[in-house]
Write an enzyme that holds these catalytic residues in place. Structure first.
Site, PDB file in Angstrom:
ATOM      1  N   HIS A  16      52.075  38.866  38.074  1.00 49.91           N
ATOM      2  CA  HIS A  16      50.739  38.393  37.720  1.00 49.91           C
ATOM      3  C   HIS A  16      50.559  38.521  36.203  1.00 49.91           C
ATOM      4  CE1 HIS A  16      46.544  37.438  38.696  1.00 49.91           C
ATOM      5  NE2 HIS A  16      46.200  38.327  37.782  1.00 49.91           N
ATOM      6  N   MET A  55      38.221  37.409  42.599  1.00 51.02           N
ATOM      7  CA  MET A  55      38.163  38.573  41.713  1.00 51.02           C
ATOM      8  C   MET A  55      37.393  39.684  42.419  1.00 51.02           C
ATOM      9  SD  MET A  55      39.899  38.054  38.995  1.00 51.02           S
ATOM     10  CE  MET A  55      39.468  39.626  38.235  1.00 51.02           C
ATOM     11  N   ASP A  65      42.270  40.409  43.248  1.00 51.28           N
ATOM     12  CA  ASP A  65      42.675  40.929  41.944  1.00 51.28           C
ATOM     13  C   ASP A  65      41.597  41.855  41.382  1.00 51.28           C
ATOM     14  OD1 ASP A  65      43.679  41.301  39.399  1.00 51.28           O
ATOM     15  OD2 ASP A  65      43.343  39.238  38.735  1.00 51.28           O
TER      16      ASP A  65
HETATM   17  C1  DX5 Z   1      41.435  41.883  35.302  1.00 51.85           C
HETATM   18  C2  DX5 Z   1      42.766  41.234  35.564  1.00 51.85           C
HETATM   19  C3  DX5 Z   1      43.588  41.956  36.534  1.00 51.85           C
HETATM   20  C4  DX5 Z   1      43.958  43.352  36.129  1.00 51.85           C
HETATM   21  C5  DX5 Z   1      43.917  44.180  37.378  1.00 51.85           C
HETATM   22  O1  DX5 Z   1      40.633  41.039  34.622  1.00 51.85           O
HETATM   23  O2  DX5 Z   1      42.593  39.920  36.046  1.00 51.85           O
HETATM   24  O3  DX5 Z   1      44.749  41.230  36.925  1.00 51.85           O
HETATM   25  O4  DX5 Z   1      45.229  43.465  35.532  1.00 51.85           O
HETATM   26  O5  DX5 Z   1      44.068  45.499  37.040  1.00 51.85           O
HETATM   27  P1  DX5 Z   1      43.803  46.678  38.080  1.00 51.85           P
HETATM   28  O6  DX5 Z   1      44.726  46.435  39.242  1.00 51.85           O
HETATM   29  O7  DX5 Z   1      44.142  47.886  37.282  1.00 51.85           O
HETATM   30  O8  DX5 Z   1      42.364  46.596  38.480  1.00 51.85           O
HETATM   31 ZN    ZN Z   2      44.345  38.881  36.924  1.00 51.35          ZN
END
Ligand code: DX5
Ligand code: ZN
Length: 216
Positions: free
Chosen positions: A30, A134, A173
């Site tokens: 990702h 999200m 995510d």
């Molecule tokens: C946040 C990103 C994510 C982030 C997730 O805006 O889109 O992909 O890297 O990080 P974690 O898993 O630490 O919440």
């Molecule tokens: Zn992301």
């Protein structure tokens, strides 16, 4: 189910070595592209991950947290993105931007902020290969999972069940760890993105295995 470690939480000083630690256990890499406008942070752009392309077999899952992403999708495809996901909130021309991604021969994804409803993307659901829900507000790693977003995962799973021409994967995510992964999978998620949980874990193989346990 698929696991997509987020490169945002890797040590940028040694990106290739970091990716090699997760590659054998992962499905997607990702890649969070941030422009300082759609989200406050600036992360990295296509030139950075283009260097990794020849070194990794992982599916490059490019999450564009960028205003007017249509300006950059050709660069992302050229750099080696396999999936390009754009935010529904970031363009006035969502349908044409997704079509542009597909015309580049790349899978097209659409992302929804926690405050946006599934209705916003219903007109393009027949077009997309992936819907990214999200589960935190975009822009930063290491935030807490927002439980209320799970109802959108359920809604998308139900919609897909009912429509033969919907073929999207559902990706979550933000704030995904061994506890929240179970809830995401129960709601119908197919792809779990995890940044800080995987990269800050003393044993990354074990971290990924614990996320997969939720599928049982
Ligand atoms: C946040 C990103 C994510 C982030 C997730 O805006 O889109 O992909 O890297 O990080 P974690 O898993 O630490 O919440
Ligand atoms: Zn992301």
């Amino acid at each position: 189910m698929k696991i997509a470690p987020s490169m945002l939480s890797a040590n940028f000083n040694q990106l290739l070595a970091e990716i090699q630690t997760i590659e054998p256990y992962s499905d997607y890499l990702h890649i969070d592209v941030m422009d300082g406008q759609f989200v406050p942070n600036i992360s990295f752009g296509a030139p950075v991950f283009s260097y990794l392309r020849s070194e990794s077999q992982l599916v490059f899952d490019c999450h564009m947290m960028v205003q007017n992403p249509e300006r950059y999708v050709a660069d992302m495809a050229k750099a080696g993105a396999d999936i390009i996901t754009i935010h529904a909130e970031a363009t006035q021309h969502l349908h044409s931007a997704l079509q542009k991604i597909k015309d580049l021969g790349v899978k097209a994804g659409v992302a929804l902020n926690p405050g946006s409803p599934v209705a916003l993307i219903e007109p393009v659901l027949d077009l997309v290969d992936l819907v990214l829900v999200m589960t935190v507000n975009p822009g930063f790693g290491g935030q807490s999972f927002i439980e209320s977003t799970l109802s959108k995962v359920e809604e998308l799973a139900d919609l897909r069940e009912g429509e033969a021409n919907y073929h999207y994967e559902i990706e979550v995510d933000g704030g995904v760890n061994d506890q929240t992964a179970v809830k995401c999978l129960q709601a119908g998620a197919d792809v779990l993105v995890a940044g800080s949980y995987v990269f800050n874990h003393p044993d990354r193989q074990q971290a990924i295995a614990s996320l997969r346990l939720g599928a049982n």
